[in-house]
Motif scaffolding. Structure first.
Motif, PDB file in Angstrom:
ATOM      1  N   TYR A 287      -2.480 -14.930  25.103  1.00 38.14           N
ATOM      2  CA  TYR A 287      -2.881 -15.455  23.922  1.00 38.14           C
ATOM      3  C   TYR A 287      -1.586 -15.398  22.626  1.00 38.14           C
ATOM      4  O   TYR A 287      -0.658 -14.420  22.893  1.00 38.14           O
ATOM      5  CB  TYR A 287      -4.021 -14.755  23.171  1.00 38.14           C
ATOM      6  CG  TYR A 287      -5.318 -15.069  23.894  1.00 38.14           C
ATOM      7  CD1 TYR A 287      -5.905 -16.381  23.514  1.00 38.14           C
ATOM      8  CD2 TYR A 287      -5.968 -14.224  24.627  1.00 38.14           C
ATOM      9  CE1 TYR A 287      -7.296 -16.633  24.078  1.00 38.14           C
ATOM     10  CE2 TYR A 287      -7.030 -14.690  25.325  1.00 38.14           C
ATOM     11  CZ  TYR A 287      -7.702 -15.742  25.053  1.00 38.14           C
ATOM     12  OH  TYR A 287      -8.801 -16.068  25.596  1.00 38.14           O
TER      13      TYR A 287
ATOM     14  N   PHE B 217      -2.327 -22.807  18.772  1.00 39.87           N
ATOM     15  CA  PHE B 217      -3.818 -22.543  18.579  1.00 39.87           C
ATOM     16  C   PHE B 217      -4.232 -21.025  19.061  1.00 39.87           C
ATOM     17  O   PHE B 217      -4.051 -20.809  20.169  1.00 39.87           O
ATOM     18  CB  PHE B 217      -4.563 -23.483  19.512  1.00 39.87           C
ATOM     19  CG  PHE B 217      -4.199 -25.104  19.122  1.00 39.87           C
ATOM     20  CD1 PHE B 217      -4.157 -25.579  17.965  1.00 39.87           C
ATOM     21  CD2 PHE B 217      -3.767 -25.916  20.067  1.00 39.87           C
ATOM     22  CE1 PHE B 217      -3.670 -26.682  17.604  1.00 39.87           C
ATOM     23  CE2 PHE B 217      -3.535 -27.070  20.013  1.00 39.87           C
ATOM     24  CZ  PHE B 217      -3.515 -27.532  18.634  1.00 39.87           C
ATOM     25  N   PRO B 218      -4.443 -20.207  18.097  1.00 37.57           N
ATOM     26  CA  PRO B 218      -4.716 -18.868  18.263  1.00 37.57           C
ATOM     27  C   PRO B 218      -5.873 -18.414  19.221  1.00 37.57           C
ATOM     28  O   PRO B 218      -5.751 -17.645  19.950  1.00 37.57           O
ATOM     29  CB  PRO B 218      -4.926 -18.174  17.027  1.00 37.57           C
ATOM     30  CG  PRO B 218      -5.418 -19.275  16.189  1.00 37.57           C
ATOM     31  CD  PRO B 218      -4.777 -20.570  16.647  1.00 37.57           C
ATOM     32  N   HIS B 219      -6.775 -19.481  19.383  1.00 46.49           N
ATOM     33  CA  HIS B 219      -8.081 -19.043  20.399  1.00 46.49           C
ATOM     34  C   HIS B 219      -7.740 -19.562  21.758  1.00 46.49           C
ATOM     35  O   HIS B 219      -8.729 -19.473  22.461  1.00 46.49           O
ATOM     36  CB  HIS B 219      -9.261 -19.692  19.639  1.00 46.49           C
ATOM     37  CG  HIS B 219      -9.196 -21.358  19.599  1.00 46.49           C
ATOM     38  ND1 HIS B 219      -8.084 -21.966  18.667  1.00 46.49           N
ATOM     39  CD2 HIS B 219      -9.928 -22.290  20.019  1.00 46.49           C
ATOM     40  CE1 HIS B 219      -8.175 -23.294  18.675  1.00 46.49           C
ATOM     41  NE2 HIS B 219      -9.377 -23.280  19.337  1.00 46.49           N
ATOM     42  N   MET B 220      -6.365 -20.113  21.876  1.00 44.42           N
ATOM     43  CA  MET B 220      -6.548 -20.731  23.377  1.00 44.42           C
ATOM     44  C   MET B 220      -5.048 -20.080  24.050  1.00 44.42           C
ATOM     45  O   MET B 220      -4.256 -19.417  23.133  1.00 44.42           O
ATOM     46  CB  MET B 220      -6.027 -22.115  23.161  1.00 44.42           C
ATOM     47  CG  MET B 220      -6.964 -23.241  22.575  1.00 44.42           C
ATOM     48  SD  MET B 220      -6.279 -24.639  23.041  1.00 44.42           S
ATOM     49  CE  MET B 220      -7.812 -25.533  22.068  1.00 44.42           C
TER      50      MET B 220
END
Lengths: 307, 254
Positions: free
Chosen positions: B147, B103-106
């Motif tokens: 990230y 998950f790129p936003h986590m």
């Protein structure tokens, strides 16, 4: 000339681009001059033309009736946008669902509300009683539990909220759908493989990533909505514009009152611009491209450019 | 038979008019590492995705730990489950994807603790402590706050492995886990997988890494054209293949 060209290679080694003569930009200077002349003229007109009535503008800017009208405008914007966003998310989810009937119904809704003018929709809701004199609540084709006179229920305020909100829903649906489709399908699969429920995958994985694509056009929609609320003056709802109109119909200070209105719209949209830039930064966590900062529009030279 | 973690019987799957799986039978026992080899388009990835129901089956049956992922047995008949019940049954099956799908936003840590908190109901502190341990286990101690974009492909894939392990799966599926990696990064991911295999994790690995199959597999399954052509120990299948199709496939790696 010929000798310089021949001399150049010989002298070449101790030359340095640091000391190179910069190119001249005569057209830049000329166009700057033209702009400055126009700007000077504009300033002179703003100051010397008495028809602007700056003293009138100043005295009405914070008048109670104007501020109350502004309140109605802001309230309408907020309520209509909330309806628009909620409806937009629902419609977008329907549009990409596996159920063909839901897909079709959502498509039809979007087709209708995007395809007819907002102004017409507003007037339509305002005159709803001519179509449906009474609104009933009950079982479809069955008994009626409650009935209400349409004219009592649909006040100008409710007509405005319905007209603007339902219309906004259609536009937001397309924005949200675009955002959802921009998220890689592998993200949903990763969530599924971890045993997450679809609602949780949507909330924690898909939507936060889709927001990067949803927020900028939604900011546009909010700013459009602030201005679109001015349409409600046709159904006699005392928003900012209608209040100003009713004042200048009495005092004939048309231009000063319109300037009062413009100044308030500009103030509100400027605040929204700042808010949007903060929201964009929030949703850009982990992303490759950072959202532009609020002050970027003041930068004359783009960031990172050499000259 | 009841000791098998994974049982597949007569699994068939078509996309449109193309049959991708034409009757797959496979058993995997606890602690076993099964490597599935085969040419592109042989259906091995599709089969793997059928195991945790990312693809539905057209015919046949797959059980994991004795239960169908997508069905309940009532009155001698299979009944389709609701999406939420399917989600609950998937939690015992870990999966590692070719494209990592982090998950790129986590952050790395948030990627790992998301499902244990949401699905297993673990407390944040407990999940975090375990995630820190798992990151150390895959050789990424101290990268909790990174990230995905800030990590190399090999590091991302190891975070993805840690994320799957955080669910304490009974079965781990690896779908070409090194195919998207630069050649110099393949080794670190394979080393992590070998450690897991020797630690007794039950694994089904779809890969093109013959050396991994030779060193880590308890059993090698060769698939072609939607069928299991032959299976056996790495020595049997890789060094002494019985079928012409297996020989033709393996000759490309020599």
């Amino acid at each position: 000339m010929a000798t310089t060209v021949q001399d150049a290679p010989a002298a070449g080694l101790e030359l340095d681009v640091r000391n190179a003569a910069h190119r001249k930009h005569p057209w830049r200077w000329l166009s700057a001059l033209v702009v400055l002349v126009f700007a000077a003229q504009l300033v002179k007109m703003l100051i010397t033309n008495d028809n602007f009535g700056w003293d009138v503008v100043w005295s009405w800017l914070r008048a109670e009736s104007i501020v109350r009208g502004l309140g109605i405008t802001l309230m309408l914007t907020v309520v209509a946008m909330v309806i628009g966003v909620v409806l937009g998310v629902l419609l977008a989810v329907c549009r990409i669902s596996a159920n063909p009937l839901l897909r079709g119904a959502a498509g039809l809704y979007i087709w209708f509300f995007r395809g007819t003018p907002t102004l017409v929709q507003l007037i339509f809701f305002y005159n709803l009683s001519a179509l449906l004199p009474k609104l009933n609540l009950g079982i479809p084709f069955g008994p009626v539990f409650a009935s209400v006179d349409t004219n009592t229920l649909i006040t100008p305020l409710l007509a405005a909220i319905l007209g603007l909100g339902l219309n906004e829903g259609a536009y937001m649906a397309e924005i949200v759908r675009g955002g959802l489709l921009s998220v890689d399908p592998g993200q949903r699969e990763a969530g599924q493989a971890l045993g997450m429920k679809n609602s949780r995958i949507m909330k924690r994985i898909i939507l936060p990533q889709a927001m990067r694509f949803i927020v900028p056009p939604t900011g546009n929609q909010v700013i459009s909505m602030v201005k679109a609320t001015a349409l409600v003056s046709v159904i006699a709802l005392s928003d900012l514009l209608y209040t100003a109109q009713s004042i200048y119909n009495r005092t004939f200070e048309t231009i000063p009152m319109l300037i009062v209105v413009c100044l308030w719209y500009l103030a509100v949209t400027s605040v929204l611009y700042v808010v949007q830039s903060f929201i964009e930064r929030h949703y850009n966590r982990g992303a490759r491209h950072q959202a532009p900062s609020f002050w970027d529009f003041l930068r004359i030279r783009p960031k990172g450019s050499a000259a | 038979m009841s000791t098998a973690v994974l049982q597949a019987r007569g699994v068939r799957k078509s996309f449109g008019h193309t049959e991708v799986l034409s009757g797959i039978d496979l058993d995997v026992t606890p602690g076993e590492t099964v490597v599935v080899l085969g040419p592109s388009g042989s259906g091995k990835s599709t089969f793997l995705r059928c195991i945790n129901l990312l693809e539905s089956l057209d015919a046949g049956r797959i059980t994991v730990d004795g239960r169908d992922v997508g069905y309940d047995v009532r009155n001698g008949r299979l009944h389709e489950l609701s999406p939420n019940e399917i989600a609950r049954r998937r939690k015992d099956i870990g999966m590692v994807f070719q494209q990592f799908n982090l998950f790129p936003h986590m952050t790395a840590l948030e990627n790992i603790i998301e499902a244990p908190i949401a699905v297993l109901g673990e407390g944040r502190r407990e999940a975090t402590a375990r995630a820190v341990d798992l990151l150390a286990e895959v050789g990424l101690a101290g990268r909790e706050k990174a990230y995905p974009r800030q990590l190399s492909g090999g590091q991302q894939q190891r975070v993805a492995i840690a994320r799957a392990l955080a669910m304490r799966p009974k079965l781990m599926l690896f779908d070409e886990p090194t195919s998207a990696l630069d050649p110099e990064l393949v080794g670190e991911v394979l080393a992590t997988m070998k450690r897991l295999a020797s630690a007794g994790l039950t694994m089904v690995v779809v890969t093109h890494e013959i050396s991994f199959a030779r060193e880590a597999a308890d059993r090698v399954v060769f698939m072609d054209a939607g069928q299991v052509v032959e299976q056996g120990t790495p020595e049997q299948v890789i060094d002494n293949p019985q079928h012409e199709r297996t020989r033709a496939f393996l000759s490309r790696f020599l």
